[in-house]
Design an enzyme around this catalytic site. Structure first.
Site, PDB file in Angstrom:
ATOM      1  N   LYS A 152       0.816  -1.215   0.000  1.00 58.47           N
ATOM      2  CA  LYS A 152       0.000   0.000   0.000  1.00 58.47           C
ATOM      3  C   LYS A 152       0.849   1.266   0.000  1.00 58.47           C
ATOM      4  O   LYS A 152       2.022   1.254   0.364  1.00 58.47           O
ATOM      5  CB  LYS A 152      -0.975  -0.037   1.174  1.00 58.47           C
ATOM      6  CG  LYS A 152      -2.060  -1.071   0.871  1.00 58.47           C
ATOM      7  CD  LYS A 152      -3.271  -0.976   1.709  1.00 58.47           C
ATOM      8  CE  LYS A 152      -4.316  -1.941   1.127  1.00 58.47           C
ATOM      9  NZ  LYS A 152      -5.308  -2.334   2.111  1.00 58.47           N
ATOM     10  N   ARG A 155      -3.422 -10.142   4.479  1.00 57.16           N
ATOM     11  CA  ARG A 155      -3.851 -10.163   3.071  1.00 57.16           C
ATOM     12  C   ARG A 155      -2.677  -9.668   2.236  1.00 57.16           C
ATOM     13  O   ARG A 155      -2.239  -8.535   2.416  1.00 57.16           O
ATOM     14  CB  ARG A 155      -5.067  -9.251   2.915  1.00 57.16           C
ATOM     15  CG  ARG A 155      -5.652  -9.187   1.518  1.00 57.16           C
ATOM     16  CD  ARG A 155      -6.868  -8.254   1.510  1.00 57.16           C
ATOM     17  NE  ARG A 155      -7.468  -8.169   0.195  1.00 57.16           N
ATOM     18  CZ  ARG A 155      -7.035  -7.385  -0.775  1.00 57.16           C
ATOM     19  NH1 ARG A 155      -5.975  -6.612  -0.576  1.00 57.16           N
ATOM     20  NH2 ARG A 155      -7.642  -7.366  -1.942  1.00 57.16           N
TER      21      ARG A 155
END
Ligand code: PMM
Length: 276
Positions: free
Chosen positions: A217, A252
């Site tokens: 991210k 994840r």
């Protein structure tokens, strides 16, 4: 239903991400062709992923929504093939219609980044007995990174997730099937993301297993400067190790091999599950 319970006493579960979207930030466009996405999912299954998360609508900041037919066209062949191959599949969707179709094709879990915003979603999950991931997001993908503000990000995210879990329970979803997620990067500044990771025990002290998705991210880039997405796995692992130390039940990840190694080493330290 297999895979509906989103926790494992012995080890952290590793969820591998397969996005069948043209515009996801990390892998958008690479797996748009179903056959390519299926191969990618099978590869992750072979690598030992506990869950494969299949998504057909990008949630990157500024992303435009797609309609349910297009989303189904993207995800259903992939869900079906991976479930047939024995994978525990989650479908990353906020549309009840897409979730219902994916569950029919063999998905076990609905990963809803809007935490039941679609009024039909809770009934779909309750009727099927599927697992459910409830994620926190401030606003929508189109608006969420426009100057997000909280008075106390950790307390507000925790309160929100508790209230959405109450809605799920009230709709007949089994508490054992619920997992919550602070939504790293979804309507959060760098400082908000860091606070949520640092204070994850506030969330993990609650009754539901916690999923953390820090993989690749952009907050990592805000810390480290520009790095291509495929080169962010070490930085992602650092965040995931601390999430596991903070009690996360699932990570994840885009790189399952790295994710599994990260989880196994962290588990051995945190859960004393490393043998001798
Ligand atoms: N992040 C993305 C998409 N779906 N679902 C959950 N539960 N948690 C996340 O952090 C999350 C998610 C965005 O990243 P991607 O482009 O890698 O899918």
């Amino acid at each position: 239903m297999r895979g509906r319970v989103l926790t494992n006493e012995q080890h952290t579960l590793v969820m591998g991400v397969v996005n069948t979207t043209p515009d996801s930030f990390s892998d958008g466009g690479r797996f748009l062709e179903p056959a390519v996405a299926i191969d990618r999912g099978l590869e992750m299954l072979g690598q030992g992923a506990d869950i494969i998360d299949v998504g057909g609508e990008s949630t990157r900041p500024g992303a435009m929504p797609v309609d349910a037919d297009e989303e189904k066209r993207r995800v259903l062949p992939v869900v079906s093939a991976l479930a047939s191959a024995g994978a525990v599949v989650s479908v990353d969707t906020s549309k009840a219609e897409v979730a219902a179709a994916a569950l029919d094709e063999g998905a076990d879990i609905v990963n809803d980044v809007t935490a039941l915003a679609d009024p039909e979603m809770a009934a779909v999950v309750a009727d099927s007995g599927a697992g459910l991931v409830l994620m926190h997001m401030l606003g929508t993908p189109r608006t969420m990174q426009r100057d997000p503000h909280y008075d106390d990000v950790v307390a507000e995210v925790a309160e929100y997730l508790t209230s959405r879990a109450q809605v799920a329970l009230g709709s007949g979803i089994d508490g054992e099937c619920i997992c919550v997620d602070p939504g790293i990067g979804f309507g959060k500044t760098l400082q908000h993301n860091l606070a949520l990771l640092r204070d994850l025990p506030v969330l993990t002290a609650g009754p539901y297993p916690v999923l953390v998705g820090a993989s690749r991210k952009s907050f990592l880039e805000h810390l480290l400067g520009p790095i291509p997405v495929e080169e962010r796995d070490t930085a992602s692992a650092a965040a995931h190790v601390l999430a596991i130390a903070g009690g996360a039940a699932i990570i994840r990840v885009h790189n399952v091999v790295t994710g599994l190694r990260t989880a196994r080493v962290a588990d051995a330290i945190v859960r004393s599950a490393g043998g001798d």
